[in-house]
Design a protein around this motif. Structure first.
Motif, PDB file in Angstrom:
ATOM      1  N   THR A 142      43.714  11.071  37.030  1.00 44.70           N
ATOM      2  CA  THR A 142      44.769  11.491  37.963  1.00 44.70           C
ATOM      3  C   THR A 142      44.156  11.880  39.317  1.00 44.70           C
ATOM      4  N   GLN A 167      53.642  17.570  34.195  1.00 43.19           N
ATOM      5  CA  GLN A 167      53.722  18.627  35.215  1.00 43.19           C
ATOM      6  C   GLN A 167      52.335  18.882  35.830  1.00 43.19           C
ATOM      7  N   ARG A 170      51.493  16.050  38.106  1.00 41.01           N
ATOM      8  CA  ARG A 170      52.210  16.160  39.385  1.00 41.01           C
ATOM      9  C   ARG A 170      51.509  17.141  40.322  1.00 41.01           C
ATOM     10  N   LYS A 171      51.100  18.296  39.770  1.00 39.81           N
ATOM     11  CA  LYS A 171      50.445  19.320  40.611  1.00 39.81           C
ATOM     12  C   LYS A 171      49.161  18.745  41.207  1.00 39.81           C
ATOM     13  N   ASP A 174      50.155  16.072  43.858  1.00 39.24           N
ATOM     14  CA  ASP A 174      50.781  16.635  45.053  1.00 39.24           C
ATOM     15  C   ASP A 174      49.787  17.433  45.882  1.00 39.24           C
ATOM     16  N   ARG A 182      53.612   9.043  48.158  1.00 41.68           N
ATOM     17  CA  ARG A 182      54.445   9.815  47.222  1.00 41.68           C
ATOM     18  C   ARG A 182      54.207   9.321  45.796  1.00 41.68           C
ATOM     19  N   ASP A 184      55.614   9.221  41.821  1.00 39.54           N
ATOM     20  CA  ASP A 184      56.638   9.483  40.799  1.00 39.54           C
ATOM     21  C   ASP A 184      55.953   9.345  39.456  1.00 39.54           C
ATOM     22  N   ILE A 185      56.180  10.331  38.603  1.00 40.61           N
ATOM     23  CA  ILE A 185      55.474  10.318  37.310  1.00 40.61           C
ATOM     24  C   ILE A 185      56.446   9.977  36.188  1.00 40.61           C
ATOM     25  N   SER A 211      61.573  10.349  32.535  1.00 40.49           N
ATOM     26  CA  SER A 211      61.422  10.616  33.981  1.00 40.49           C
ATOM     27  C   SER A 211      62.186  11.878  34.333  1.00 40.49           C
TER      28      SER A 211
END
Ligand SMILES: NC(=O)c1ccc[n+]([C@@H]2O[C@H](COP(=O)([O-])OP(=O)(O)OC[C@H]3O[C@@H](n4cnc5c(N)ncnc54)[C@H](O)[C@@H]3O)[C@@H](O)[C@H]2O)c1
Ligand SMILES: O=c1ccn([C@@H]2O[C@H](COP(=O)(O)OP(=O)(O)O[C@H]3O[C@H](CO)[C@@H](O)[C@H](O)[C@H]3O)[C@@H](O)[C@H]2O)c(=O)[nH]1
Length: 502
Positions: A142, A167, A170-171, A174, A182, A184-185, A211
């Motif tokens: 990631t 989650q 995503r952290k 981001d 951008r 999207d996971i 999603s």
């Protein structure tokens, strides 16, 4: 008067209507995927993405890995994993729209959609040791995406992960991603089984896509659903919330393994009572609520997933302060270990309570037939027990590499363990060679070539010490036929008690 038709049935509402996310929620404007990158060229990434390339000639698929030897093998005539049908699929599309590479950066940069299909083994140290999944590889993949991606990406969890891993991803994305990119996971767990991977991928029971229920989340799910839509009927592509999707993967494996542990627990009762476990499985499996699959008693389930994923569920339950739930699932693994111990004990007592100096021919080393994979194979544990009893062991498996067998049997970290091992263990090039001079044949893997319709058991009997024993840990042999030859045959879940009343 009520007719049968008017009586309430078990399933009131079709499952698809009970989903919080209706199937048509993916019919919203979304991007068409043109380039896919898969990080991890293992048992899942390789076959899954090879099939995507095969079924979607308009999509370019690049499978990347840090392991140069593995990538070289994928680019050669000798693929790194054995899987029926895989050779044909790879050779049909490799170099056209399927590529294998170690250039992870370029593949990430060019892709619209990235599968993260790296290993998630059980942690060997630290907090959660022996239970929790080691998410180090997922995190590192990631971070790699965040570091090099220059445009929007759909990042798909293909690896089996604990609930809410998306989650964390995503952290990481981001807080480390480049401005303007951008992410999207999605969660898209894989349900293929080894040995039937290509068949499972060509015709999956379902494809699960989890999603966030946001416009972007649903659009990303729709993009991935379109990829599968090239060959999987739309009604079998199920969309749901991310956490349900992540948990469904652990739940499916836990329930499948639980069935095996349940039938194995019953096999112990069969051996003590004169019932026959194959007959019991058949009888209960005819109940349409139970169904016939995954009720084959065995020497114990193996493979890289079942134990790891249940232990992961145990850890998750404990972390959520649900000790009874954790204990419930832990028992599925404990019963599996108990089955291997029980089988070994049965072998020892049948062979007059000692294995010292006796030769055991172990047929099969893979965790199931039609694969060369040995991860968590029951054979490894059994051989460890046989060695402790000072037996001599001859192993034959049609697909497992010799070097893999030495690797699996050697104690990690023990210097020169292979030398000690080689005094007790030999590797044979056929079942006949393994059985020569043996006191017992032990069937550990259900390879078709070990069946009595394929192997010449008369020839085997002639070369063995007498009495010649066969221990069928997979219930693949015709006991009566072999007994006629002269063998003493012992099967899981079948006792030697007379059928008649006494
Ligand atoms: N084996 C199965 O049948 C199966 C089925 C369904 C799901 N799964 C799950 O899929 C995941 C992968 O399983 P597998 O059996 O394919 O594992 P594997 O060990 O065969 O393959 C994983 C690959 O990922 C590579 N890798 C690790 N970190 C990397 C990184 N940062 N960049 C590039 N490559 C990296 C490794 O070198 C390795 O080749 C696991 O989470 C597993 O639980 C496995
Ligand atoms: O009735 C049965 C069925 C299986 N097994 C054993 O169970 C193990 C696992 O078999 P199987 O599930 O067929 O193979 P896997 O490749 O481990 O696949 C499981 O694990 C994968 C990884 O998560 C999932 O994707 C699959 O859906 C799930 O079936 C093997 O040792 C089998 O011999 C039995 O003993 N009895």
């Amino acid at each position: 008067m009520a007719t049968v038709d008017s009586l309430p049935s078990g399933a009131v509402t079709p499952a698809s209507e009970r989903l919080s996310r209706p199937l048509d929620s993916i019919d919203i404007p979304h991007k068409q995927v043109k380039k896919i990158c898969c990080i991890g060229a293992g048992y899942v990434g390789g076959p899954t993405c090879a099939v995507i390339a095969y079924k979607c000639p308009h999509i370019t698929v690049t499978i990347v890995d840090l392991n140069q030897a593995r990538i070289d093998a994928w680019n050669s005539d000798d693929l790194p994993i054995y899987e029926p049908g895989l050779d044909e699929v790879v050779k049909a599309v490799r170099g056209k729209n399927l590529f294998f590479s170690t250039d992870v950066d370029t593949a990430i940069k060019e892709a619209d959609l990235i599968f993260v299909s790296v290993n998630t083994p059980t942690k060997k140290s630290g907090v959660g040791k022996g239970f929790a999944a080691d998410l180090g590889y997922v995190e590192s993949a990631t971070r790699h995406i965040a570091k090099v991606a220059e445009s929007d990406k759909i990042v798909v969890e293909k690896s089996t992960v604990p609930c809410r891993t998306a989650q964390s991803m995503r952290k990481i994305l981001d807080s480390n991603g480049k401005p303007g990119a951008r992410f999207d996971i999605l969660s898209n767990p894989e349900f293929l089984a080894e040995g039937t991977a290509i068949r499972d991928l060509f015709a999956p029971d379902r494809v699960l896509i989890g999603s966030l229920d946001t416009v972007n989340g649903r659009a990303a799910a729709a993009s991935l659903a379109d990829v599968y839509g090239n060959w999987v009927p739309r009604k079998q592509v199920i969309t749901m919330n991310l956490w349900s999707s992540e948990l469904s993967k652990l739940a499916a494996n836990a329930l499948l393994a639980q069935r095996i542990s349940s039938i194995n627990a019953l096999s112990a009762i069969c051996e003590a009572t004169g019932a026959d476990v194959d007959e019991v499985s058949y009888a209960v499996g005819l109940d349409s609520r139970i169904g016939p699959k995954f009720l084959k008693a065995s020497v114990g389930f193996g493979g890289s997933c079942f134990q790891k994923d249940i232990l992961n569920l145990v850890y998750l339950s404990e972390s959520l302060h649900l000790p009874d739930v954790a204990e419930y699932w832990r028992q599925v693994v404990e019963m599996n270990e108990s089955q291997k111990r029980r089988f070994t004990q049965h072998i020892i007592s049948s062979l007059f309570n000692t294995l010292t100096g006796k030769r055991l021919a172990v047929l099969g080393f893979a965790f199931k037939k039609d694969t060369g994979d040995t991860r968590e194979s029951a054979a490894i544990t059994l051989i460890k027990y046989f060695r402790q009893e000072q037996a001599k062991i001859a192993i034959y498996d049609p697909k497992v590499e010799e070097s893999q067998i030495w690797y699996d049997l050697a104690e990690p970290g023990v210097v020169d363990d292979v030398t000690a091992l080689k005094k007790q263990v030999t590797i044979a090039s056929s079942a006949y060679e393994a059985a020569e001079g043996a006191d017992a044949v032990v069937i550990c893997t259900e390879w078709d070539e070990f069946r009595d319709t394929k192997l010449d058991y008369e020839k085997i009997y002639a070369t063995m010490n007498k009495p010649a024993f066969i221990f069928d840990g997979r219930l693949i042999l015709n006991q009566k036929k072999l007994e006629k030859i002269g063998f003493k045959v012992e099967c899981i879940g079948r006792s030697r008690l007379e059928e008649s009343f006494e």
